[in-house]
Design a protein around this motif. Structure first.
Motif, short mmCIF file in Angstrom:
data_model
loop_
_atom_site.label_atom_id
_atom_site.label_comp_id
_atom_site.label_asym_id
_atom_site.label_seq_id
_atom_site.Cartn_x
_atom_site.Cartn_y
_atom_site.Cartn_z
N MET A 1 -10.17 -5.48 -13.23
CA MET A 1 -9.60 -6.82 -13.24
C MET A 1 -8.39 -6.89 -12.30
N ARG A 2 -7.55 -5.86 -12.34
CA ARG A 2 -6.36 -5.85 -11.48
C ARG A 2 -6.76 -5.88 -10.01
N ASN A 3 -7.80 -5.12 -9.64
CA ASN A 3 -8.26 -5.09 -8.25
C ASN A 3 -8.72 -6.47 -7.80
N ARG A 4 -9.42 -7.17 -8.66
CA ARG A 4 -9.88 -8.51 -8.33
C ARG A 4 -8.71 -9.47 -8.11
N LEU A 5 -7.71 -9.37 -8.96
CA LEU A 5 -6.53 -10.23 -8.81
C LEU A 5 -5.80 -9.95 -7.50
N MET A 6 -5.60 -8.67 -7.22
CA MET A 6 -4.88 -8.31 -5.99
C MET A 6 -5.62 -8.80 -4.75
N ALA A 7 -6.92 -8.61 -4.73
CA ALA A 7 -7.71 -9.05 -3.58
C ALA A 7 -7.79 -10.57 -3.51
N GLY A 8 -7.86 -11.22 -4.65
CA GLY A 8 -8.04 -12.67 -4.69
C GLY A 8 -6.81 -13.47 -4.31
N ILE A 9 -5.62 -13.01 -4.68
CA ILE A 9 -4.41 -13.79 -4.41
C ILE A 9 -3.75 -13.44 -3.08
N SER A 10 -4.28 -12.46 -2.38
CA SER A 10 -3.66 -12.00 -1.14
C SER A 10 -4.34 -12.61 0.08
N LYS A 11 -3.55 -12.87 1.11
CA LYS A 11 -4.11 -13.28 2.40
C LYS A 11 -4.72 -12.07 3.08
N ALA A 12 -4.08 -10.92 2.89
CA ALA A 12 -4.56 -9.68 3.47
C ALA A 12 -4.16 -8.54 2.55
N VAL A 13 -4.90 -7.45 2.61
CA VAL A 13 -4.58 -6.27 1.82
C VAL A 13 -4.37 -5.12 2.79
N LEU A 14 -3.25 -4.42 2.61
CA LEU A 14 -2.92 -3.27 3.45
C LEU A 14 -3.16 -2.00 2.65
N ILE A 15 -4.06 -1.16 3.16
CA ILE A 15 -4.39 0.11 2.52
C ILE A 15 -3.71 1.21 3.31
N ILE A 16 -2.91 2.03 2.62
CA ILE A 16 -2.19 3.10 3.30
C ILE A 16 -2.89 4.44 3.12
N GLU A 17 -3.37 4.71 1.92
CA GLU A 17 -4.11 5.93 1.65
C GLU A 17 -5.22 5.62 0.66
N ALA A 18 -6.34 6.31 0.84
CA ALA A 18 -7.45 6.19 -0.12
C ALA A 18 -8.32 7.42 0.01
N GLU A 19 -8.53 8.06 -1.12
CA GLU A 19 -9.46 9.18 -1.12
C GLU A 19 -10.88 8.64 -0.96
N GLU A 33 -15.21 -9.02 0.28
CA GLU A 33 -16.08 -9.98 -0.41
C GLU A 33 -15.41 -11.35 -0.54
N TYR A 34 -14.08 -11.35 -0.70
CA TYR A 34 -13.33 -12.61 -0.82
C TYR A 34 -12.89 -13.15 0.54
N ASN A 35 -13.41 -12.57 1.61
CA ASN A 35 -13.09 -13.00 2.98
C ASN A 35 -11.59 -12.94 3.28
N ARG A 36 -10.96 -11.89 2.81
CA ARG A 36 -9.55 -11.64 3.13
C ARG A 36 -9.49 -10.57 4.21
N ASP A 37 -8.36 -10.50 4.90
CA ASP A 37 -8.19 -9.48 5.94
C ASP A 37 -7.92 -8.13 5.30
N LEU A 38 -8.57 -7.10 5.82
CA LEU A 38 -8.38 -5.74 5.34
C LEU A 38 -7.67 -4.96 6.44
N LEU A 39 -6.44 -4.56 6.16
CA LEU A 39 -5.61 -3.82 7.10
C LEU A 39 -5.50 -2.38 6.61
N VAL A 40 -5.63 -1.42 7.53
CA VAL A 40 -5.66 -0.02 7.12
C VAL A 40 -4.81 0.83 8.06
N VAL A 41 -3.99 1.69 7.47
CA VAL A 41 -3.21 2.66 8.24
C VAL A 41 -4.07 3.90 8.45
N PRO A 42 -4.32 4.29 9.70
CA PRO A 42 -5.12 5.49 9.94
C PRO A 42 -4.41 6.72 9.38
N GLY A 43 -5.20 7.69 8.95
CA GLY A 43 -4.63 8.92 8.40
C GLY A 43 -5.16 10.14 9.11
#
Length: 111
Positions: A1-19, A33-43
């Motif tokens: 549920m938290r993930n849906r809220l974060m993705a839904g209320i944001s214009k863009a999501v910035l991912i810094i790290e993800a296993e 899926e919600y047509n938001r911008d996905l921003l990612v920091v390369p690792g």
């Protein structure tokens, strides 16, 4: 549920790290899926904490390497280099301008 809220209320999501298998990737999937911008920091290619982020980049996420990349992705207009330089030197005294003018190339000495 938290993930849906974060993705839904944001214009863009910035991912810094993800296993490779993480909840962050769920948020990333929902973001697209919600047509938001996905921003990612390369690792690092050697870090297990970057496998997910690097996979997102291969899939087409927007790479973020500096603060200006985030501003640009969010639609902020960044000042041109000439405008930025003019603002930096706006308040200089004549003596300071002379010092600056002597320490840069002749093409930039006309401040």
């Amino acid at each position: 549920m938290r993930n849906r809220l974060m993705a839904g209320i944001s214009k863009a999501v910035l991912i810094i790290e993800a296993e490779e298998r993480s909840g962050t990737l769920i948020t990333a999937r929902l973001t697209t899926e919600y047509n938001r911008d996905l921003l990612v920091v390369p690792g690092s290619i050697y870090s297990p904490n970057s496998k997910g982020t690097n996979r997102l980049l291969r899939a087409g996420a927007t790479p973020i390497t500096c603060a200006e990349d985030v501003l640009e992705a969010l639609g902020f207009e960044l000042p041109k280099d000439k405008e930025k330089q003019a603002k930096l030197f706006f308040d200089l005294s004549p003596e300071e301008k002379t010092v600056i003018g002597s320490s840069v190339s002749p093409a930039r000495a006309t401040i």
